[in-house]
Design a protein around this motif. Sequence first.
Motif, PDB file in Angstrom:
ATOM      1  N   ALA A   1      -3.794 -38.775   0.114  1.00  0.00           N
ATOM      2  CA  ALA A   1      -3.758 -40.236   0.212  1.00  0.00           C
ATOM      3  C   ALA A   1      -4.924 -40.835  -0.567  1.00  0.00           C
ATOM      4  CB  ALA A   1      -3.811 -40.656   1.670  1.00  0.00           C
ATOM      5  N   LYS A   2      -6.094 -40.220  -0.434  1.00  0.00           N
ATOM      6  CA  LYS A   2      -7.273 -40.727  -1.130  1.00  0.00           C
ATOM      7  C   LYS A   2      -7.078 -40.632  -2.655  1.00  0.00           C
ATOM      8  CE  LYS A   2     -12.292 -40.432  -0.513  1.00  0.00           C
ATOM      9  NZ  LYS A   2     -12.605 -40.923  -1.790  1.00  0.00           N
ATOM     10  N   ALA A   3      -6.501 -39.498  -3.069  1.00  0.00           N
ATOM     11  CA  ALA A   3      -6.277 -39.306  -4.510  1.00  0.00           C
ATOM     12  C   ALA A   3      -5.282 -40.324  -5.048  1.00  0.00           C
ATOM     13  CB  ALA A   3      -5.769 -37.893  -4.768  1.00  0.00           C
ATOM     14  N   MET A   4      -4.336 -40.751  -4.204  1.00  0.00           N
ATOM     15  CA  MET A   4      -3.318 -41.700  -4.671  1.00  0.00           C
ATOM     16  C   MET A   4      -3.789 -43.140  -4.561  1.00  0.00           C
ATOM     17  SD  MET A   4      -0.781 -39.909  -5.722  1.00  0.00           S
ATOM     18  CE  MET A   4       0.601 -41.013  -5.890  1.00  0.00           C
ATOM     19  N   GLU A   5      -4.884 -43.365  -3.842  1.00  0.00           N
ATOM     20  CA  GLU A   5      -5.298 -44.748  -3.628  1.00  0.00           C
ATOM     21  C   GLU A   5      -6.547 -45.136  -4.417  1.00  0.00           C
ATOM     22  OE1 GLU A   5      -5.363 -45.225   0.613  1.00  0.00           O
ATOM     23  OE2 GLU A   5      -3.190 -45.055   0.650  1.00  0.00           O
ATOM     24  N   ASP A   6      -7.528 -44.227  -4.477  1.00  0.00           N
ATOM     25  CA  ASP A   6      -8.790 -44.592  -5.123  1.00  0.00           C
ATOM     26  C   ASP A   6      -8.779 -44.216  -6.598  1.00  0.00           C
ATOM     27  OD1 ASP A   6      -9.433 -45.222  -2.586  1.00  0.00           O
ATOM     28  OD2 ASP A   6     -10.712 -43.471  -2.228  1.00  0.00           O
ATOM     29  N   ALA A   7      -9.433 -45.052  -7.389  1.00  0.00           N
ATOM     30  CA  ALA A   7      -9.556 -44.725  -8.816  1.00  0.00           C
ATOM     31  C   ALA A   7     -10.424 -43.476  -8.968  1.00  0.00           C
ATOM     32  CB  ALA A   7     -10.183 -45.896  -9.547  1.00  0.00           C
ATOM     33  N   PRO A   8     -10.155 -42.633  -9.970  1.00  0.00           N
ATOM     34  CA  PRO A   8     -10.923 -41.397 -10.113  1.00  0.00           C
ATOM     35  C   PRO A   8     -12.412 -41.654 -10.378  1.00  0.00           C
ATOM     36  CG  PRO A   8      -9.032 -41.434 -11.600  1.00  0.00           C
ATOM     37  CD  PRO A   8      -9.140 -42.778 -11.004  1.00  0.00           C
ATOM     38  N   THR A   9     -13.255 -40.888  -9.694  1.00  0.00           N
ATOM     39  CA  THR A   9     -14.693 -40.963  -9.955  1.00  0.00           C
ATOM     40  C   THR A   9     -14.990 -40.049 -11.147  1.00  0.00           C
ATOM     41  OG1 THR A   9     -15.072 -39.092  -8.512  1.00  0.00           O
ATOM     42  CG2 THR A   9     -15.215 -41.280  -7.509  1.00  0.00           C
ATOM     43  N   LEU A  10     -16.239 -40.020 -11.569  1.00  0.00           N
ATOM     44  CA  LEU A  10     -16.603 -39.166 -12.702  1.00  0.00           C
ATOM     45  C   LEU A  10     -16.320 -37.697 -12.365  1.00  0.00           C
ATOM     46  CD1 LEU A  10     -17.884 -38.962 -15.509  1.00  0.00           C
ATOM     47  CD2 LEU A  10     -20.092 -38.723 -14.386  1.00  0.00           C
ATOM     48  N   LEU A  11     -16.673 -37.307 -11.129  1.00  0.00           N
ATOM     49  CA  LEU A  11     -16.451 -35.910 -10.724  1.00  0.00           C
ATOM     50  C   LEU A  11     -14.960 -35.573 -10.707  1.00  0.00           C
ATOM     51  CD1 LEU A  11     -19.033 -35.280  -7.865  1.00  0.00           C
ATOM     52  CD2 LEU A  11     -18.918 -34.198 -10.105  1.00  0.00           C
ATOM     53  N   ASP A  12     -14.154 -36.554 -10.231  1.00  0.00           N
ATOM     54  CA  ASP A  12     -12.697 -36.348 -10.226  1.00  0.00           C
ATOM     55  C   ASP A  12     -12.186 -36.093 -11.630  1.00  0.00           C
ATOM     56  OD1 ASP A  12     -12.341 -36.746  -7.543  1.00  0.00           O
ATOM     57  OD2 ASP A  12     -11.967 -38.903  -7.727  1.00  0.00           O
ATOM     58  N   ARG A  13     -12.732 -36.929 -12.554  1.00  0.00           N
ATOM     59  CA  ARG A  13     -12.244 -36.816 -13.928  1.00  0.00           C
ATOM     60  C   ARG A  13     -12.618 -35.466 -14.533  1.00  0.00           C
ATOM     61  NH1 ARG A  13     -12.890 -42.635 -14.480  1.00  0.00           N
ATOM     62  NH2 ARG A  13     -15.055 -42.434 -15.103  1.00  0.00           N
ATOM     63  N   LEU A  14     -13.830 -35.014 -14.207  1.00  0.00           N
ATOM     64  CA  LEU A  14     -14.250 -33.722 -14.756  1.00  0.00           C
ATOM     65  C   LEU A  14     -13.406 -32.582 -14.189  1.00  0.00           C
ATOM     66  CD1 LEU A  14     -18.144 -34.172 -14.736  1.00  0.00           C
ATOM     67  CD2 LEU A  14     -16.642 -34.089 -16.726  1.00  0.00           C
ATOM     68  N   GLY A  15     -13.096 -32.687 -12.896  1.00  0.00           N
ATOM     69  CA  GLY A  15     -12.349 -31.594 -12.264  1.00  0.00           C
ATOM     70  C   GLY A  15     -10.850 -31.828 -12.259  1.00  0.00           C
ATOM     71  N   HIS A  16     -10.399 -32.953 -12.794  1.00  0.00           N
ATOM     72  CA  HIS A  16      -8.971 -33.294 -12.828  1.00  0.00           C
ATOM     73  C   HIS A  16      -8.337 -33.229 -11.439  1.00  0.00           C
ATOM     74  CE1 HIS A  16      -8.873 -33.315 -17.213  1.00  0.00           C
ATOM     75  NE2 HIS A  16      -9.644 -32.249 -17.162  1.00  0.00           N
ATOM     76  N   ARG A  17      -9.162 -33.553 -10.415  1.00  0.00           N
ATOM     77  CA  ARG A  17      -8.672 -33.436  -9.048  1.00  0.00           C
ATOM     78  C   ARG A  17      -7.442 -34.312  -8.826  1.00  0.00           C
ATOM     79  NH1 ARG A  17     -10.375 -35.015  -3.754  1.00  0.00           N
ATOM     80  NH2 ARG A  17     -11.329 -36.807  -4.730  1.00  0.00           N
ATOM     81  N   LYS A  18      -7.498 -35.547  -9.325  1.00  0.00           N
ATOM     82  CA  LYS A  18      -6.379 -36.466  -9.082  1.00  0.00           C
ATOM     83  C   LYS A  18      -5.105 -35.994  -9.770  1.00  0.00           C
ATOM     84  CE  LYS A  18      -8.927 -40.478  -7.835  1.00  0.00           C
ATOM     85  NZ  LYS A  18      -8.566 -40.668  -6.449  1.00  0.00           N
TER      86      LYS A  18
END
Lengths: 280, 270
Positions: free
Chosen positions: B50-67
Amino acid sequence: MTSILISSDDRDMEEYIAPLVAEALGLRFLGPSLLADVAREAGVPEKQLRAVLDGTVGRRIFKPRHGQLLCRIQVAVLSVLTEDGVVSAGLGAHLYVRDVSHVIKLRVLSDASERIRRAVEASGLSPKKAAKKLEQQRERRLLWTRELFGVDEHDASLYDVVFQLKQIQPERVIEVLRDLSGFRGFQPMTYSRRCLENLLLASQVRAELLAEFPEHFVRADGSRLVVHVRCSTRQRSQVVSRIKERVKQMAGVGLVEVHAVGSSKALYLCANDQGIPTAV
Amino acid sequence: MTVVTISRGSKSMGEAVAKGVAESLGYECLSREVLLEASEQYGIPVGEIAKAMEDAPTLLDRLGHRKHKYVARVRCALIKHIARDNIVYHGHAGHVLLGNLTHVLKIRILARMDLRVRAIVTQRHVSEAEAAGHIERLDRGRRRWTKSLYGVEPEDPSLYDLVLNVSRFGVDDAVKLICESAKMEQFAITADSKRALDDLLVACDVKVALVDEFPEVLVRCRGGSITAYCSMTERQSRKVRDELARLSASLDGIESVEVHVDMSPPPDAV
C-alpha cells in the motif's frame, strides 16, 4: 435552452464536430464565420482576428491592439450566447465564459497519431518534424491562454466533459451532449442568464475603454459596474471621472464604481482575487 | 468483459461513482482488494505494498527500485483479476496499469475543490484550510507517484477516454453516462483484445519473475514471443537471456524469447 461550447486540441476536429452537434440537437451553430462580421466592423482582415484567437500573432504575443480585437470578438460571441440554444466552436469562448451554469463546456481530444499523420500529409514533413511542429503550436497556444486568460486550456477542470476520440466516435459525443442538455443542472435559470448578461456588459465596457485605458478590468452585476484601472496617483481623479463619463452613456449601465490601482501587478492580483480572467 | 477504470482525486466522489457503475452494470467493484491479492500471492505485507502504491518514491526507493518491484506485482494481480471477471477498478493508477488494452474504458472523475474540502471538513471535523492542505498533499503525492513511475501526470486528460466533472451533474448522472459508454461496442472484448490481455498476462508474469534481479528490464509479449528491452552490458544481457530461457520452461504461454539491448521499448512493454 442549454448552450454548448466545444473546444479541441485539433481545430479541424472542433470545426467538424460542432456543426454536427448543433444539427443533431437543433441548436444554432456559432463558428468562425462570425469573425468576418467582427473583422468588417473593426476594419481589419479576418486573418488577423484568427491569428489573435490562435495566439499566432508573433513571438511577444500580447499587444494592446490584440487585446482590443479579442475584446470585440468576445462581445460578438457573448451577444449571441445570451440568446440561448447555441453551439459555439473556434471562437475561444471556453476561455472567457465561466461560471454560467446553463452552458456546457466540452473538450474533445483527437488521436495524436492521427493528427501527426494528417500534418505529414498536409505539409510533407517527416513524422518526427510534424510531431515537433504540432508540439510547438500547442506550447504557443498554451502560452497565449495563460497570458491572456490566466488559464491552461489543457486543464480538464475547465470543462464539464472531456472526450478522447481514439475509441469513442463523434456520434457518442452527440448522444452524451443530448443527455447532458436534459440534465437539470444545465437548464437556463434566471441567475445563470444574469451571469451571462453580466459577462456581456463587462466585455462591452472593456471594449469601450481599452483604447484609452489598456490596463483595467471590469466586473458587472446587473447595471452596477466596478472598474479597476491602473494609473498614477497624480492622474487618479482625472482617470476616474473620465471613465465614469464614458461608461455612464452606455446602455444598461447604472451605478459605476472606479478604483485606481498603482501598478500592473496590483491590478493583476486584484483581478485574480475576484476570479476574473485578466483579459475580460 | 469490459473493464472500467476510474481515476479520481481524494474526495472527488469517484468512489461513489465507481460503486454506482459496478452496481448498475453488475460488475465487481475493486480497489484496495488488488493490493490484498498481490500481498497474498507474493507473500509481501499489505502495508508495504500500500505504501509503495501511495507514496512517491524516495531516493532510496529509486536506487533499490523497490516501488517497481511492488508495482509489477500489483499490476500482475490486477491483470489476473480482469482476465477472470468484469470489474470496475477505482484503485491506484488503473489507467496506466491497464493503459493499452482496448476493452478498458478509462474514466477520470473531477470535482470542484470547495466540494472536496467540504467533504473532508464534514468527515474529519477540521478547518477548511487544513482540509485544503490535506487534499493538496494527497494530490501532490499521487502526481509525483505517477510521474516518477510512468512519466505521466494523472491530470493529463489524454490518458482517459472520458473525463467527467461531477460537480456539475452529480453522481447518478455520471454513473448513467459511464454505463452507456461502457456498453459501446468499441469497449467490448474482441478476439484481438483478448489476445492482448493474454499476452499482457504472460508479460506481467515474466516481469515479476525478473524484477527483483533486473528491475529496469521491460518486457513485451506478442503471441507467446517474449521480448525483453534493456540497457546493460553484454554480460548482464546474457544473464537476462538465460533467465528468460529458464522461465520459458517453467511458465505457460512462452514460445520464444529475445533480448534487445539499447533499443527503445514499445509503449505496451511492462
